[in-house]
Motif scaffolding. Structure first.
Motif, PDB file in Angstrom:
ATOM      1  N   PRO A 104      -2.133   0.120  18.671  1.00  0.00           N
ATOM      2  CA  PRO A 104      -3.078   1.131  19.178  1.00  0.00           C
ATOM      3  C   PRO A 104      -2.671   1.689  20.546  1.00  0.00           C
ATOM      4  N   GLY A 105      -3.470   2.613  21.012  1.00  0.00           N
ATOM      5  CA  GLY A 105      -3.274   3.189  22.336  1.00  0.00           C
ATOM      6  C   GLY A 105      -2.210   4.268  22.383  1.00  0.00           C
ATOM      7  N   GLY A 106      -1.861   4.807  21.231  1.00  0.00           N
ATOM      8  CA  GLY A 106      -0.851   5.850  21.192  1.00  0.00           C
ATOM      9  C   GLY A 106       0.571   5.327  21.198  1.00  0.00           C
ATOM     10  N   ILE A 107       0.739   4.025  21.382  1.00  0.00           N
ATOM     11  CA  ILE A 107       2.083   3.447  21.434  1.00  0.00           C
ATOM     12  C   ILE A 107       2.739   3.498  20.062  1.00  0.00           C
ATOM     13  N   GLY A 108       1.982   3.174  19.009  1.00  0.00           N
ATOM     14  CA  GLY A 108       2.522   3.249  17.658  1.00  0.00           C
ATOM     15  C   GLY A 108       2.925   4.662  17.286  1.00  0.00           C
ATOM     16  N   ASP A 109       2.136   5.642  17.737  1.00  0.00           N
ATOM     17  CA  ASP A 109       2.465   7.042  17.475  1.00  0.00           C
ATOM     18  C   ASP A 109       3.735   7.453  18.218  1.00  0.00           C
ATOM     19  N   ALA A 110       3.899   6.941  19.436  1.00  0.00           N
ATOM     20  CA  ALA A 110       5.115   7.239  20.198  1.00  0.00           C
ATOM     21  C   ALA A 110       6.336   6.612  19.526  1.00  0.00           C
ATOM     22  N   ILE A 111       6.171   5.405  19.005  1.00  0.00           N
ATOM     23  CA  ILE A 111       7.277   4.756  18.295  1.00  0.00           C
ATOM     24  C   ILE A 111       7.631   5.544  17.046  1.00  0.00           C
ATOM     25  N   ALA A 112       6.625   6.008  16.319  1.00  0.00           N
ATOM     26  CA  ALA A 112       6.879   6.814  15.125  1.00  0.00           C
ATOM     27  C   ALA A 112       7.582   8.121  15.497  1.00  0.00           C
ATOM     28  N   ALA A 113       7.258   8.674  16.654  1.00  0.00           N
ATOM     29  CA  ALA A 113       7.885   9.930  17.092  1.00  0.00           C
ATOM     30  C   ALA A 113       9.367   9.739  17.404  1.00  0.00           C
ATOM     31  N   VAL A 114       9.754   8.516  17.748  1.00  0.00           N
ATOM     32  CA  VAL A 114      11.168   8.255  18.023  1.00  0.00           C
ATOM     33  C   VAL A 114      12.021   8.591  16.802  1.00  0.00           C
ATOM     34  N   PHE A 115      11.483   8.351  15.611  1.00  0.00           N
ATOM     35  CA  PHE A 115      12.223   8.660  14.395  1.00  0.00           C
ATOM     36  C   PHE A 115      12.443  10.165  14.225  1.00  0.00           C
ATOM     37  N   SER A 116      11.617  10.965  14.874  1.00  0.00           N
ATOM     38  CA  SER A 116      11.758  12.422  14.777  1.00  0.00           C
ATOM     39  C   SER A 116      12.863  12.962  15.671  1.00  0.00           C
ATOM     40  N   ILE A 117      13.376  12.136  16.553  1.00  0.00           N
ATOM     41  CA  ILE A 117      14.467  12.587  17.423  1.00  0.00           C
ATOM     42  C   ILE A 117      15.663  13.024  16.581  1.00  0.00           C
ATOM     43  N   GLY A 118      15.866  12.346  15.458  1.00  0.00           N
ATOM     44  CA  GLY A 118      16.974  12.721  14.575  1.00  0.00           C
ATOM     45  C   GLY A 118      16.856  14.154  14.084  1.00  0.00           C
ATOM     46  N   TYR A 119      15.638  14.591  13.754  1.00  0.00           N
ATOM     47  CA  TYR A 119      15.426  15.965  13.291  1.00  0.00           C
ATOM     48  C   TYR A 119      15.746  16.962  14.407  1.00  0.00           C
ATOM     49  N   VAL A 120      15.310  16.615  15.615  1.00  0.00           N
ATOM     50  CA  VAL A 120      15.552  17.494  16.761  1.00  0.00           C
ATOM     51  C   VAL A 120      17.051  17.611  17.017  1.00  0.00           C
ATOM     52  N   LEU A 121      17.737  16.479  17.032  1.00  0.00           N
ATOM     53  CA  LEU A 121      19.180  16.495  17.279  1.00  0.00           C
ATOM     54  C   LEU A 121      19.935  17.231  16.175  1.00  0.00           C
ATOM     55  N   PHE A 122      19.530  17.008  14.935  1.00  0.00           N
ATOM     56  CA  PHE A 122      20.202  17.675  13.817  1.00  0.00           C
ATOM     57  C   PHE A 122      20.031  19.179  13.903  1.00  0.00           C
ATOM     58  N   SER A 123      18.834  19.631  14.240  1.00  0.00           N
ATOM     59  CA  SER A 123      18.598  21.075  14.327  1.00  0.00           C
ATOM     60  C   SER A 123      19.328  21.678  15.521  1.00  0.00           C
ATOM     61  N   ALA A 124      19.406  20.928  16.614  1.00  0.00           N
ATOM     62  CA  ALA A 124      20.052  21.459  17.817  1.00  0.00           C
ATOM     63  C   ALA A 124      21.573  21.396  17.729  1.00  0.00           C
TER      64      ALA A 124
ATOM     65  N   ARG B 187      28.204  21.713   3.867  1.00  0.00           N
ATOM     66  CA  ARG B 187      28.679  20.746   4.860  1.00  0.00           C
ATOM     67  C   ARG B 187      27.510  19.970   5.450  1.00  0.00           C
ATOM     68  N   LEU B 188      26.447  20.681   5.793  1.00  0.00           N
ATOM     69  CA  LEU B 188      25.287  20.012   6.385  1.00  0.00           C
ATOM     70  C   LEU B 188      24.588  19.106   5.376  1.00  0.00           C
ATOM     71  N   GLU B 189      24.377  19.596   4.161  1.00  0.00           N
ATOM     72  CA  GLU B 189      23.648  18.828   3.155  1.00  0.00           C
ATOM     73  C   GLU B 189      24.432  17.618   2.661  1.00  0.00           C
ATOM     74  N   ASN B 190      25.748  17.659   2.733  1.00  0.00           N
ATOM     75  CA  ASN B 190      26.559  16.530   2.295  1.00  0.00           C
ATOM     76  C   ASN B 190      26.858  15.546   3.424  1.00  0.00           C
ATOM     77  N   GLY B 191      26.434  15.874   4.618  1.00  0.00           N
ATOM     78  CA  GLY B 191      26.693  15.013   5.763  1.00  0.00           C
ATOM     79  C   GLY B 191      25.783  13.791   5.788  1.00  0.00           C
ATOM     80  N   LYS B 192      26.248  12.761   6.475  1.00  0.00           N
ATOM     81  CA  LYS B 192      25.484  11.509   6.588  1.00  0.00           C
ATOM     82  C   LYS B 192      24.160  11.725   7.320  1.00  0.00           C
ATOM     83  N   SER B 193      24.182  12.578   8.336  1.00  0.00           N
ATOM     84  CA  SER B 193      22.961  12.811   9.121  1.00  0.00           C
ATOM     85  C   SER B 193      21.853  13.401   8.266  1.00  0.00           C
ATOM     86  N   TYR B 194      22.197  14.375   7.451  1.00  0.00           N
ATOM     87  CA  TYR B 194      21.211  15.031   6.589  1.00  0.00           C
ATOM     88  C   TYR B 194      20.610  14.028   5.612  1.00  0.00           C
TER      89      TYR B 194
END
Length: 160
Positions: free
Chosen positions: A43-63, A12-19
């Motif tokens: 620069p200034g860590g802003i680009g890294d923070a923007i890239a981290a936004v994409f990781s929110i999906g992993y956090v939500l999926f795991s939770a 179910r998880l692997e066939n889901g759209k989120s996965y």
């Protein structure tokens, strides 16, 4: 019966759209080095923070999807480590981003956890434990810093 339920949950998880969406994010961010490119471009860590936004999906999926607190902590550990490494000045952190590939690591943790890979589950639990220890230490440091600020303010007011 328990094994059958685990297999059904995995399918179910692997066939889901989120996965599937998370797999695409991992491919785009890490295969094409978009994570590092954002750090270089903004620069200034802003680009890294923007890239981290994409990781929110992993956090939500795991939770929400997997419903695993240790897995969520392990993914947050990877994500925060990626942000901290990426923020190292003089573009050194962005070079770290090229090699760290936290999105692929997060996807591997999710995949291994869902499939019941004992080595991955051990890694998840270890990272979760480290995350809890770091969180407790950060709370203690925050408490200490608040106490120092209060002490400094009281000292400053006593001079007047």
């Amino acid at each position: 019966m328990d094994e059958q339920k685990r297999i059904e949950t995995r399918e179910r998880l692997e066939n889901g759209k989120s996965y599937k969406w998370l797999q695409k994010i991992a491919d785009i961010m890490d295969r094409y080095y978009l994570d590092a490119a954002l750090g270089f471009a903004i620069p200034g860590g802003i680009g890294d923070a923007i890239a981290a936004v994409f990781s929110i999906g992993y956090v939500l999926f795991s939770a929400i999807g997997v419903r695993s607190f240790p897995l969520t902590l392990a993914i947050m550990n990877n994500t925060l480590r990626d942000v901290v490494l990426g923020m190292v000045p003089f573009y050194i952190g962005d070079i770290f981003d090229i090699f760290h590939r936290s999105n692929r690591q997060n996807m591997a943790l999710i995949r291994g956890f869902v499939e019941g890979d004992q080595e991955i589950i051990h890694t998840v639990n270890k990272k979760a434990g480290v995350s809890v220890v770091i969180f407790v230490l950060l709370c203690a440091l925050l408490f200490l810093m608040i106490r120092i600020v209060i002490w400094a303010a009281q000292y400053m007011f006593s001079l007047f």
